[in-house]
Design a protein around this motif. Structure first.
Motif: not given
Ligand SMILES: Nc1ncnc2c1ncn2[C@@H]1O[C@H](COP(=O)(O)OP(=O)(O)O)[C@@H](O)[C@H]1O
Ligand SMILES: [Mg+2]
Length: 219
Positions: A27-32, A182-189
């Protein structure tokens, strides 16, 4: 909103199957967070998502458009990959931080560079400093800033806290969280690190090239 949709994604080299039928929606803006044993295919998955490798089978769709319909440059500005071993180039810190402006043919924004350095605890870092004299933690932070001076939509992080001491790890994780929140970057870590696994968001596991254990939870 769905930002990234991965369907039946597989990757094989010669006779070796590395990833099998990966299905994943982000999803947009999520943190996976992606975890799993060493050699299970995590970095390969990130490279496929970054369009650095062509999949053997399956599709990757960004914002309802198949990756194959983007030009490589266009796609790389939207989806950015931070490597496990930070790779810097040229001779100095400045060579790396000016680069994102140079490839876009726009004037270097020193204020933005200073702000980004300060945000990762490198407020006094001279741009003339030789990259050969940087610590691992400094390299990792400079590589990370270089990736976000022009914020991508999705940032792929491949074990970026591995090898960092506790203080550097805390700075990097706080910065990544700030970029997400704060910037809304989606993270896939991708990570093995227990502290990084404490980050918010959804976690999935890759074992022997297959996606397992998809748990949805929030912190
Ligand atoms: N280009 C390649 N050619 C051959 N084998 C590869 C290639 N890329 C990855 N592999 C193999 O695929 C498996 C998964 O690698 P990788 O994605 O790096 O795993 P992880 O990041 O989970 O440790 C490993 O067995 C690795 O040796
Ligand atoms: Mg890896």
């Amino acid at each position: 909103m769905t930002q990234l949709k991965i369907e039946q994604l597989s990757y094989q080299v010669d006779q070796q199957v590395i990833l099998t039928d990966i299905n994943l929606t982000v999803e947009t803006g999520s943190y996976l967070t992606i975890t799993g044993p060493s050699g299970s295919g995590k970095s390969t998955l990130l490279r496929l998502i970054a369009d650095l490798l062509p999949p053997t089978k399956g599709t990757i769709v960004l914002n309802d458009r198949p990756v194959t319909q983007f030009s490589p440059n266009q796609y790389r500005q939207k989806v950015s990959y931070c490597f496990q071993q930070a790779t810097l180039f040229g001779e100095t810190v400045g060579d790396n931080l000016r680069f994102p402006y140079e490839i876009r043919h726009i004037p270097v924004d020193m204020v933005a560079i200073e702000k980004a350095l300060a945000a990762v605890g490198l407020i006094h870092m001279p741009l003339t400093k030789k990259i050969t004299t940087l610590s691992g933690g400094e390299k990792q932070r400079i590589a990370l800033i270089r990736n976000v001076l022009f914020p991508p939509e999705i940032l792929l992080l491949d074990e970026i806290t591995t090898g960092l001491d506790a203080a550097n790890k805390a700075i990097v994780l706080a910065y990544v969280r700030h970029l997400n929140e704060d910037w809304g970057i989606t993270m896939i870590a991708v990570t093995h690190d227990p502290e990084e696994l404490q980050q918010k968001g959804r976690q999935v596991q890759i074992v022997a090239g297959e996606l397992v254990n998809q748990d949805e939870f929030s912190r």
